[in-house]
Every structure is written in C-alpha cells, then in structure tokens.
Design a protein around this motif. Structure first.
Motif: not given
Length: 303
Positions: A5, A7, A135-136, A176, A179-180, A182, A184-186, A188
């Motif tokens: 994840f 991005t 994605e969430h 979110f 988060a996207l 960042s 790495d979403t995981r 975050y």
C-alpha cells in the motif's frame, strides 16, 4: 505475494492563506477520545482555505465559539453543530459521528443528551453509513485479524478491544487523504491503531500494561500443581512487565511475535516497515530483556 500500500502521493499543495488570527492549538485538557475526531476536523479546516468568519455565517455559530470548538475549549459541542461543520468542510459524517459519540460518553454526557443532540440530523449519518474509499476497505480486510490480536494483548475485554478497532478505522477514514499521501498507508494506519489501543489500555508509569495477556498465557498452559501455576504466572508477569517498558517500535514487534505468534514477514506487512527493521527491533528488544530478566522458553513464533 505481499500487497503493498506504499504510495508516493501527490506533491502537497500549499495551504491557502486566510485572513485573521491563526487558529490556536488544541487545549492540553482535551482527552484522547475528543482528539480522535478533533484532530482530523482541524486538519480539514486548515487545508480548506475557509475562514472562521465564513463558517460562522453558514453554521451559524459565532466566530469566537467556532475557534473554541476547534481548540476543544468550553462545553462539549452538540452533534447538530459538528454535523453542519462536517458538511461545510466535506468531512465524512458517519465515522465523525461515531468518534463524537464515544467522546461524548467519555465526557460524561448521557445517552439522552446524545439522542437529543442528534435528533435534528436523524437519518443523515446515524443509520446507514456511506462507504469508505475502496483502498480503505481493502486495507481493512487485510489487517483486521492482526489488529484484533494486537489489541487483545492490551485490552482483555472483547467489547473494548472491538471498539478500539472500530475507532481506528473511523479515524483512518477521516484522515485517509493524509494516509494515501504518506510513505506507507499501512504504517499510517498502524500508528493510529497503537495510539487508540494505548489510550484505552491500563497504564503503569506511563506505559501500557500486558497483565491481562499474561494471565491468558498462563491459563493456556497445563501446570502440574497450583504452586507451578503461581510460579509460571510470576515469571510471565515479569516478562510482560519488561516488554511493556520497551520503546514503541520494539514493543509492537515483541507483542506481535511473542504474544501473537506472527512470522517476521507478517509483522512487516502489518507495521508497514521493512523486514530488516522488524528483525533489528526484535534483536534490540531481546537484548534488553536478556539484560533485565531471565527469558522463559515461550515456544517462540515461527521465524
């Protein structure tokens, strides 16, 4: 194969300048449940380009009262006001309402007060939530089981554990976009989970306690005598107390590896950090524990 994840995210746009005084910080007296929805609400406001004067004409609420609301000062706000603010700032209503309601209960508000506060918005956000970003949902399906195991180590009550998980994904939904953007979403999302779980956990010397997990661990082992069970419990409590004193990164790895039994690769996926970082944290944690106590043979997690 691991699904990433990670991005790069778009380059952040400059925050629009707004006239008037800068919004002050959140008051130090604001609790963690209140912050859970106040932080992302402030972020939506700060990046919107809107002014307090503009919002006060639309909500309606005096500019000074809006400033107090966004700093967590004064009386806990009614949902009608937060709902209008969410509409103006394009904040998802359902996760915001969930977090607002939990904070209201923590602030001592009665369920009757909560119901009266939401009566003019009934049916808009409280009955059927609109769906979160795709994605969430994909991330949630991948990590929920691991999140539940981790949260259960600190929160032995299933209702409290499940509430922490739901709060985590509600906060993630509200933020979110960040988060996207960042690395790495995981990662975050994991930071949100850790903060949410630790806010609900029992603490000693400002560290989250694993006492409930220690009792559960001993209960799963057969002991030849009550004396053996007491000795095993004392040993396990000593180990878990030492683990609770680890820095957050090492604590997470040891809980996931020692208590949850996850492989290093699975821990890497959950935390959103490289496998080498997982192994480094584990080595440093084990060195600290070896210097602190005599480590029992727990059976270990698979390598």
């Amino acid at each position: 194969m691991t699904t990433s994840f990670t991005t790069p995210g778009p380059a952040p746009e400059p925050v629009p300048l707004r006239p008037g005084r800068k919004l002050g910080p959140i008051a130090a007296t604001v609790g963690s449940a209140h912050r859970a929805w106040l932080d992302p609400t402030r972020e939506h406001y700060l990046t919107s380009g809107r002014t307090l004067n503009d919002l006060s004409l639309r909500i309606p609420l005096a500019k000074s009262k809006l400033s107090e609301l966004l700093r967590g000062i004064g009386h806990y706000p009614r949902w009608e006001v937060i709902h209008r603010l969410a509409e103006e700032l394009d904040i998802p209503g359902w996760p915001l309402h969930r977090l607002w309601k939990q904070a209201a209960l923590d602030a001592g508000k009665t369920r009757d007060w909560i119901e009266r506060s939401t009566e003019n918005t009934a049916g808009t956000v409280t009955t059927a939530p609109s769906g979160p970003p795709l994605e969430h949902g994909a991330l949630r399906s991948m990590v929920t089981a691991g999140y539940r195991r981790y949260a259960g180590a600190f929160l032995p009550d299933p209702a409290t554990r499940d509430a922490a998980i739901e709060d985590t994904f509600a906060i993630l939904w509200l933020s979110f976009g960040d988060a996207l953007a960042s690395p790495d979403t995981r990662r975050y999302a994991w930071d949100i989970l850790r903060a949410t779980v630790q806010a609900k956990a029992d603490h000693r010397d400002h560290r989250p306690q694993l006492t409930g997990a220690a009792f559960d661990t001993v209960a799963l082992r057969e002991q030849p005598s009550p004396e053996g069970e007491m000795a095993q419990l004392a040993e396990t409590l000593e180990l878990f107390t030492a683990i609770s004193r680890l820095p957050d990164g090492q604590l997470d790895v040891m809980v996931l590896r020692r208590l949850c039994g996850f492989t290093a690769e699975k821990v890497s996926d959950l935390l959103g950090i490289p496998l080498a970082a997982v192994r480094s944290n584990e080595r440093h944690a084990e060195r600290f524990l070896e210097d602190t106590i005599e480590l029992p043979d727990t059976g270990g997690a698979t390598p």
